[in-house]
Structure formats: C-alpha cells, structure tokens
Design a protein around this motif. Structure first.
Motif, mmCIF file in Angstrom:
data_model
loop_
_atom_site.group_PDB
_atom_site.id
_atom_site.type_symbol
_atom_site.label_atom_id
_atom_site.label_comp_id
_atom_site.label_asym_id
_atom_site.label_seq_id
_atom_site.Cartn_x
_atom_site.Cartn_y
_atom_site.Cartn_z
ATOM 1 N N ASP A 38 8.523 -42.174 49.848
ATOM 2 C CA ASP A 38 7.932 -43.478 49.530
ATOM 3 C C ASP A 38 7.547 -43.501 48.050
ATOM 4 O O ASP A 38 6.372 -43.491 47.680
ATOM 5 C CB ASP A 38 6.717 -43.755 50.416
ATOM 6 C CG ASP A 38 6.223 -45.196 50.304
ATOM 7 O OD1 ASP A 38 6.721 -45.931 49.428
ATOM 8 O OD2 ASP A 38 5.340 -45.579 51.094
ATOM 9 N N THR A 39 8.562 -43.552 47.208
ATOM 10 C CA THR A 39 8.313 -43.432 45.772
ATOM 11 C C THR A 39 7.726 -44.709 45.174
ATOM 12 O O THR A 39 7.050 -44.646 44.142
ATOM 13 C CB THR A 39 9.608 -43.049 45.041
ATOM 14 O OG1 THR A 39 10.666 -43.937 45.444
ATOM 15 C CG2 THR A 39 10.002 -41.617 45.365
ATOM 16 N N ASP A 40 7.960 -45.850 45.799
ATOM 17 C CA ASP A 40 7.353 -47.079 45.281
ATOM 18 C C ASP A 40 5.831 -46.987 45.330
ATOM 19 O O ASP A 40 5.143 -47.288 44.346
ATOM 20 C CB ASP A 40 7.827 -48.295 46.082
ATOM 21 C CG ASP A 40 9.278 -48.653 45.812
ATOM 22 O OD1 ASP A 40 9.807 -48.216 44.769
ATOM 23 O OD2 ASP A 40 9.880 -49.353 46.649
ATOM 24 N N LEU A 41 5.303 -46.559 46.480
ATOM 25 C CA LEU A 41 3.848 -46.412 46.604
ATOM 26 C C LEU A 41 3.352 -45.279 45.710
ATOM 27 O O LEU A 41 2.301 -45.398 45.069
ATOM 28 C CB LEU A 41 3.462 -46.146 48.059
ATOM 29 C CG LEU A 41 1.969 -45.944 48.320
ATOM 30 C CD1 LEU A 41 1.142 -47.102 47.784
ATOM 31 C CD2 LEU A 41 1.705 -45.752 49.810
ATOM 32 N N LEU A 42 4.107 -44.189 45.652
ATOM 33 C CA LEU A 42 3.688 -43.065 44.805
ATOM 34 C C LEU A 42 3.576 -43.496 43.346
ATOM 35 O O LEU A 42 2.603 -43.149 42.660
ATOM 36 C CB LEU A 42 4.677 -41.908 44.939
ATOM 37 C CG LEU A 42 4.364 -40.671 44.087
ATOM 38 C CD1 LEU A 42 3.063 -40.021 44.538
ATOM 39 C CD2 LEU A 42 5.512 -39.673 44.138
ATOM 40 N N LEU A 43 4.559 -44.249 42.847
ATOM 41 C CA LEU A 43 4.503 -44.710 41.459
ATOM 42 C C LEU A 43 3.321 -45.653 41.249
ATOM 43 O O LEU A 43 2.651 -45.600 40.207
ATOM 44 C CB LEU A 43 5.810 -45.402 41.080
ATOM 45 C CG LEU A 43 7.005 -44.472 40.853
ATOM 46 C CD1 LEU A 43 8.273 -45.282 40.681
ATOM 47 C CD2 LEU A 43 6.768 -43.581 39.637
ATOM 48 N N SER A 44 3.037 -46.516 42.236
ATOM 49 C CA SER A 44 1.885 -47.405 42.132
ATOM 50 C C SER A 44 0.591 -46.596 42.057
ATOM 51 O O SER A 44 -0.300 -46.896 41.237
ATOM 52 C CB SER A 44 1.861 -48.346 43.341
ATOM 53 O OG SER A 44 0.691 -49.141 43.337
ATOM 54 N N GLN A 45 0.469 -45.579 42.912
ATOM 55 C CA GLN A 45 -0.708 -44.708 42.880
ATOM 56 C C GLN A 45 -0.802 -43.974 41.541
ATOM 57 O O GLN A 45 -1.904 -43.795 40.999
ATOM 58 C CB GLN A 45 -0.650 -43.705 44.027
ATOM 59 C CG GLN A 45 -0.806 -44.325 45.399
ATOM 60 C CD GLN A 45 -0.597 -43.310 46.519
ATOM 61 O OE1 GLN A 45 0.029 -42.265 46.325
ATOM 62 N NE2 GLN A 45 -1.109 -43.614 47.706
ATOM 63 N N THR A 46 0.334 -43.566 41.019
ATOM 64 C CA THR A 46 0.364 -42.830 39.750
ATOM 65 C C THR A 46 -0.127 -43.690 38.599
ATOM 66 O O THR A 46 -0.904 -43.236 37.742
ATOM 67 C CB THR A 46 1.796 -42.339 39.463
ATOM 68 O OG1 THR A 46 2.227 -41.487 40.530
ATOM 69 C CG2 THR A 46 1.859 -41.573 38.155
ATOM 70 N N ARG A 63 15.349 -38.090 42.251
ATOM 71 C CA ARG A 63 16.307 -38.469 41.207
ATOM 72 C C ARG A 63 16.191 -39.955 40.873
ATOM 73 O O ARG A 63 16.326 -40.358 39.714
ATOM 74 C CB ARG A 63 17.731 -38.138 41.654
ATOM 75 C CG ARG A 63 18.044 -36.655 41.677
ATOM 76 C CD ARG A 63 19.531 -36.412 41.864
ATOM 77 N NE ARG A 63 20.019 -36.894 43.157
ATOM 78 C CZ ARG A 63 20.056 -36.157 44.254
ATOM 79 N NH1 ARG A 63 19.623 -34.912 44.229
ATOM 80 N NH2 ARG A 63 20.515 -36.656 45.392
ATOM 81 N N ALA A 64 15.911 -40.757 41.897
ATOM 82 C CA ALA A 64 15.866 -42.211 41.697
ATOM 83 C C ALA A 64 14.700 -42.646 40.816
ATOM 84 O O ALA A 64 14.783 -43.699 40.164
ATOM 85 C CB ALA A 64 15.789 -42.906 43.046
ATOM 86 N N ILE A 65 13.624 -41.870 40.780
ATOM 87 C CA ILE A 65 12.448 -42.294 40.000
ATOM 88 C C ILE A 65 12.229 -41.455 38.748
ATOM 89 O O ILE A 65 11.244 -41.650 38.043
ATOM 90 C CB ILE A 65 11.168 -42.258 40.851
ATOM 91 C CG1 ILE A 65 10.768 -40.805 41.186
ATOM 92 C CG2 ILE A 65 11.286 -43.088 42.093
ATOM 93 C CD1 ILE A 65 9.315 -40.658 41.572
#
Length: 389
Positions: A38-46, A63-65
């Motif tokens: 769940d990289t979308d949420l992870l990036l938001s948290q970051t 790789r995608a992020i």
C-alpha cells in the motif's frame, strides 16, 4: 521526544498508531515506517510524518515508488528491509505486522536492544521460548499491544507476579456466537468480516470468528507472563468492556475495563511507562451494563482447543498451528473453502506433524514452510484450487 519505528504502518494497527502519534506531536517523532504494497498510503504517511527511513517489502511496489520518495528519506528494499528498519536508531519499535512475517523483525529489534511494542502476537506464538531467552539475556524489552495482554500487564502493575493464581482472557465470541453447526455451514466471507465490536484487519477478524485469535493469545500470554497453560483461562464476554482479568492467590481479581478501541492499548504502549489523555468514548458503568460472561463453545469453535493443545505440546507445534491457520484463513478469504473447513484443515495438519528435536530459528522456519505446504495439500483435498504464495 520518543523516536518511534512503525512496522506495518498501513495496516489496521499501524494506521491507528499514526493517529495516536499525530495527537501528541510533542511526545513522538516517527523515524521509520514500512508497508508491503500500500505505497499510496505509505507515501502519504511519509509526507506527513517525515521519517528518516521507509521500507517496502513488495519488490514491484518498491520499484514503482522509488522516484517518489521525498528527499532526505531512505528507501529500504528487499528481503531484509524490515529487519534493517527494526534495528535503526529508535527508542521503540512498534511491530504491527500480521502473521509469521513479523517474527524476524521482532528478533532483530530485540537483538538491537530496542523496546518492542508488540502487536504481532505470532512472534511469541512461533518463537516464544527463543524470544524469552533473548529477553532474559538482556536483549531489549517487550510491552504488549494486544488489548487483552495490555490489560493483563496493567492489572499486574505494582503486584508480585509470583502471587498470580490465574489470568482470564476475554473474548467477544465473534459474529457467530450462538450459531449452531447448520448456521455455520452457511457463513460467508462478508458475514465473517462483520465483527460486532472491533474494527480490525481481515486476517485477525476471521481469527476472531473462529476463536483461533483467543488460542493464539493463550500461547502469547503463556510466554509473556511465564504462566503454565492450566492457569490461563478464556471466557466469552460479548460486551467487550472487560479486556482481561487477573486473579491472585488471595481470591481477589483485578480487571481492566474500557471501550472496544485499539487506540487505548496502542497509546498505553507508546507512552509507557506514563499515561496520556484519551479524549474519545469512555466506559459508562450505567449505560454499558450489564456485563456478562460465558464459557466458549469448543465444539463449534475448536480452534481455541487446538491452539491450547499445540501450546502444551510445544516444540514446533505452535509454528505449525500458526502457519496452517494463515493458509486456511487466506483460502477462506479468497472464497476457496468454507468457514467450517478452517478448523478441519488445521486439525489434519497438526495430527500428522512430527516435531523437530532441535528448537532454533531455522527449525521453526522449517516447520512453518512444511505446514504451509501440507496445508495447501489438505486444501486441495477439499476441492480447493489454491496455491499459497
């Protein structure tokens, strides 16, 4: 300011931990986060929390992020990413990972002498003896996050633990309390995911419905509080107000009460040994009454009995129990087997397991791999076209 690493920050416990942390910006600084896919949420948290490190365990997601990670944040990748993150400089590692995947991170954090806020009960289920050896050797410490074990820990504050008569773990009974076998045969995934009291991730919600979650908690309590299994009881408490109780040798019982809100034990673990204000719903002794208790139905929900038996046998049996359950629950969630097939599969796997003589990390992981393979074979015998990946 306490420096926190959250393993599994995009899961149910992880998201609630972030919510608690954001309520106390002067108390905590998040230095590490992790997610599987769940990289979308992870990036938001970051972006919000500005950690030093993030870890992504799914290679394709990582790789995608890779080109979206903010400047100043190091992206950890690969098989050892979680263990690497767990040993980064921090005051506390919150292990909110689900399943056996959380074990190596717990071990790594303890070896690095970190305080571990443990929501990953499977760590102690699989390797409780090894973890206690590390704790006894001065490797870090554990503060439990599970609501039941947090309750017990709080009931024991200021007490002589040698005076414990027994501990009583409470269970809501899940969504199928009061069902008969015919009704259980018709249970759907959607029905099983509708828990009457708690909002949790899908795996633990199914475990609650089968009562396997209570079985895993019995094994966890055995290791956390160093008590024999015959002094650990389970009672069904449908209101989910009493989170657990401790009875002492003089017959007195201390109970921990509160609303069914995981943010309370999460906050307690994060702020330990102090407390902080909690502004959400409180327990109301008048409006939340009455409080009732009953024995669990082991005939309809035998997973609790299977877990206790695996704990009593020890060795690699708890690891096999856990792995078989993970595979069976995944098959049910994927609508490959029926709800009542979950305990059948686990029982069959436990019955044919031959425990390994030498108990170390490799033998536990070997038992885990064996159980997953054999459970998949058992699933195929039920007509399931299923491959655990």
């Amino acid at each position: 300011m306490k420096k926190i690493i959250i393993l599994g920050s995009t899961g149910s416990i992880g998201r609630q931990a972030v919510e608690v942390i954001e309520s106390f910006p002067d108390l905590f600084r998040v230095v590490g986060l992790s997610a599987h896919s769940d990289t979308d949420l992870l990036l938001s948290q970051t972006v919000k929390l500005k950690p030093n490190y993030i870890a992504v365990t799914n290679p394709a997601s990582a790789r995608a992020i890779s080109d979206q990670v903010p400047n100043g944040v190091k992206l950890l990748l690969g098989e050892g990413a979680l263990s690497e993150l767990a040993t980064c400089d921090a005051d506390m590692v919150l292990n909110a990972l689900v399943g056996a995947a959380g074990l190596t991170s717990t071990i790594s954090a303890l070896k690095a002498k970190r305080q571990v806020a443990l929501a990953n009960k499977e760590s102690l289920v699989i390797a409780g003896d090894l973890i206690n050896d590390l704790l006894d050797g001065g490797c870090g410490s554990i503060i439990p996050v599970d609501s039941e074990h947090s309750a017990i820990e709080q009931c024991l504050l200021g007490e002589d633990r040698s005076k414990i008569e027994r501990i009583i773990i409470t269970a809501s009974g899940g969504p199928f309390r009061g069902f008969d076998i015919q009704a259980l045969k018709g249970v759907t995934v959607e029905m099983a995911l509708s828990h009457p009291k708690w909002k949790m991730g899908p795996k633990i919600t199914i475990d609650s419905a089968t009562l396997m979650n209570k079985g895993l908690e019995v094994i966890e309590a055995h290791h956390l509080f160093r008590l024999p299994y015959d002094r650990i009881d389970v009672l069904v408490h449908p209101q989910s107000i009493v989170h657990s109780m401790v009875e002492f040798e003089d017959g007195s019982i201390k109970a921990h009460l509160g609303p069914a809100d995981m943010r309370i034990p999460i906050q307690y673990a994060l702020t330990y040994p102090r407390r902080a204000p909690f502004t959400q719903k409180r327990f109301d002794p008048i409006n939340d009454a009455p409080l009732t208790f009953e024995e669990p139905d082991l005939t309809l929900f035998p997973c609790l009995a299977y877990a206790r038996e695996a704990g009593l046998k020890g060795s690699t049996f708890p690891a096999v129990l856990n792995a078989s359950n993970e595979v069976a629950v995944k098959a049910f969630l994927n609508k490959k087997i029926n709800f009542i097939d979950i305990p059948k599969v686990i029982y069959n796997v436990l019955t044919i397991h031959q425990p390994l003589n030498h108990l170390d990390m490799e033998s536990l992981l070997q038992a885990d791999r064996w159980a997953r393979k054999v459970t998949t074979i058992e699933l195929s015998r039920l007509g399931a076209v299923y491959n655990d990946k």
